[in-house]
Design a protein around this motif. Sequence first.
Motif, PDB file in Angstrom:
ATOM      1  N   ASN A 132       0.814  -1.215   0.000  1.00 29.52           N
ATOM      2  CA  ASN A 132       0.000   0.000   0.000  1.00 29.52           C
ATOM      3  C   ASN A 132       0.847   1.264   0.000  1.00 29.52           C
ATOM      4  OD1 ASN A 132      -3.018  -0.753   0.244  1.00 29.52           O
ATOM      5  ND2 ASN A 132      -2.036  -2.113   1.718  1.00 29.52           N
ATOM      6  N   VAL A 166       1.676   1.944  -3.544  1.00 28.92           N
ATOM      7  CA  VAL A 166       0.567   2.580  -4.260  1.00 28.92           C
ATOM      8  C   VAL A 166       0.556   4.089  -3.989  1.00 28.92           C
ATOM      9  CG1 VAL A 166      -1.941   2.712  -4.470  1.00 28.92           C
ATOM     10  CG2 VAL A 166      -0.819   0.486  -4.271  1.00 28.92           C
ATOM     11  N   TYR A 216       1.313   7.308  -6.694  1.00 27.65           N
ATOM     12  CA  TYR A 216       0.374   8.409  -6.914  1.00 27.65           C
ATOM     13  C   TYR A 216       0.991   9.758  -6.562  1.00 27.65           C
ATOM     14  CZ  TYR A 216      -3.715   5.651  -8.082  1.00 27.65           C
ATOM     15  OH  TYR A 216      -4.615   4.832  -8.727  1.00 27.65           O
ATOM     16  N   ASP A 268      -8.708   6.240  -9.875  1.00 24.52           N
ATOM     17  CA  ASP A 268      -7.468   6.704  -9.251  1.00 24.52           C
ATOM     18  C   ASP A 268      -7.717   7.242  -7.848  1.00 24.52           C
ATOM     19  OD1 ASP A 268      -5.493   6.154 -11.180  1.00 24.52           O
ATOM     20  OD2 ASP A 268      -6.099   7.890 -12.351  1.00 24.52           O
ATOM     21  N   LEU A 328      -8.587   4.352  -5.515  1.00 24.59           N
ATOM     22  CA  LEU A 328      -7.429   3.514  -5.213  1.00 24.59           C
ATOM     23  C   LEU A 328      -6.507   4.175  -4.200  1.00 24.59           C
ATOM     24  CD1 LEU A 328      -6.462   2.033  -8.703  1.00 24.59           C
ATOM     25  CD2 LEU A 328      -7.385   0.806  -6.738  1.00 24.59           C
ATOM     26  N   PRO A 333      -3.553  -4.047  -3.105  1.00 26.28           N
ATOM     27  CA  PRO A 333      -2.658  -3.414  -4.081  1.00 26.28           C
ATOM     28  C   PRO A 333      -2.443  -4.264  -5.329  1.00 26.28           C
ATOM     29  CG  PRO A 333      -1.750  -3.228  -1.872  1.00 26.28           C
ATOM     30  CD  PRO A 333      -2.914  -4.171  -1.786  1.00 26.28           C
ATOM     31  N   TYR A 383      -5.976  -4.419  -7.395  1.00 26.13           N
ATOM     32  CA  TYR A 383      -6.566  -3.193  -7.914  1.00 26.13           C
ATOM     33  C   TYR A 383      -5.553  -2.225  -8.527  1.00 26.13           C
ATOM     34  CZ  TYR A 383     -10.875  -4.577  -5.629  1.00 26.13           C
ATOM     35  OH  TYR A 383     -11.999  -5.263  -5.260  1.00 26.13           O
ATOM     36  N   ALA A 384      -4.282  -2.347  -8.209  1.00 22.86           N
ATOM     37  CA  ALA A 384      -3.306  -1.377  -8.708  1.00 22.86           C
ATOM     38  C   ALA A 384      -2.215  -2.037  -9.530  1.00 22.86           C
ATOM     39  CB  ALA A 384      -2.693  -0.600  -7.537  1.00 22.86           C
ATOM     40  N   PHE A 417       0.269   1.352 -14.202  1.00 23.37           N
ATOM     41  CA  PHE A 417       0.769   1.425 -12.836  1.00 23.37           C
ATOM     42  C   PHE A 417       2.108   0.695 -12.708  1.00 23.37           C
ATOM     43  CE2 PHE A 417       0.975   1.190  -8.320  1.00 23.37           C
ATOM     44  CZ  PHE A 417       0.188   2.239  -7.864  1.00 23.37           C
ATOM     45  N   SER A 444      -8.042  -1.531 -14.407  1.00 27.89           N
ATOM     46  CA  SER A 444      -6.646  -1.532 -13.991  1.00 27.89           C
ATOM     47  C   SER A 444      -5.828  -2.496 -14.816  1.00 27.89           C
ATOM     48  CB  SER A 444      -6.534  -1.897 -12.513  1.00 27.89           C
ATOM     49  OG  SER A 444      -7.135  -0.938 -11.710  1.00 27.89           O
TER      50      SER A 444
END
Length: 375
Positions: free
Chosen positions: A67, A70, A74, A86, A89, A317, A320-321, A327, A374
């Motif tokens: 996390n 992530v 960003y 975005d 997330l 993470p 979803y990312a 990403f 994603s």
Amino acid sequence: MTSMDDIITSASSITEDPFFISPSPTTDEDYDYTDNLFCDRSSVREFRSRFEPPLFWMIAVVGGAGNLAVVWIYMNYRRRLKTMTDVYLLNLALADLLFLVTLPLWAAEASHGCWSFGSVLCKLNSALYKVNLFSSMLLLTCISVDRYVVIVHTTMAQNTQVERRRCSRLVCLGVWLLALLLATPELAFATTGEPDTQGYCRMMFPTHLGNRTKILVLSLQVSMGFCLPFLVMAFCYSVIIAKLLNTRNFKKHKAMRVILAVVVAFVVSQLPYNGVLVVNAAEASTMTMTDCEELKRFDKAGQVLKSLAYMHACLNPFLYAFVGERFRHDLLKLLHVRRCQPTNKNLNSKSCRSPMGSTRASVMSDSDTSQALSL
């Protein structure tokens, strides 16, 4: 499971074994049965002291690293968050991080057999746990709705990008406020018990509130922390899959694998423990589980299932990312830049080019299906 929030029906019942989790703990809550006061729960406490601390630390470390990555991405590459996904997330990563912060304290309680951080921190830690439990589940719901809108109603989504991005910030604010509201019982009733008892951090209601309040708290957790997110996700992703099956996109099979992984991970991690909570709520009114050995087996199973539910914070993470090509590209680029930052000013800057500078494949544009899934 962790004796975090032992919701008991009377103030006097805290004189019993403080780890009396009778049938099943809730994501932090161990509930007592007043008619089983003399069941020896020492084996349950021993199991908890060996099982929970290493697992909680592992979840905290792995989930924290994922996390933090992530949030790091960003903050470095997406200061201007471009889509609702975005925004969701980023807030999901922050919610998971705040949740993971609470685990070392629960691990210490399990290891030492008591809460040694004071009543105020007991309230704050219990409330922080619940705020982020509810906010993360509600944010997962928001992500599924956003994916539904972007993929199923593509034209509308493209025409309302700016409005939807502004709306996402208001939605996130509403999610955090609702989560804080749902966590007020922890702020009001979480305590370490009386001075002459072993200090477990739990919820303790005044006698006049009784089992009804306990059942209400459990019902809110199950409904808002599992049932609502599951129903919304099931609807949104089933419609999305039907939509993808009717397209000729060359990445639709990968998209469906991602959706399947998201749904399976959510159900496998959350359904068993929420089933335990439902049984616990039923037992609060019927008191049918009276055999001591059966209760202890149920307690241990609840501890294992609670830990399984906590692991979802580690998976978010990756689900979803990190599955997104953009990403992953940003992460590799950022790691490459950090590693290649020249200490010698004469170093050829060409050697530090991103290894993926020219590969930004996606299903559609940044605001389309690719971003929503994603991919």
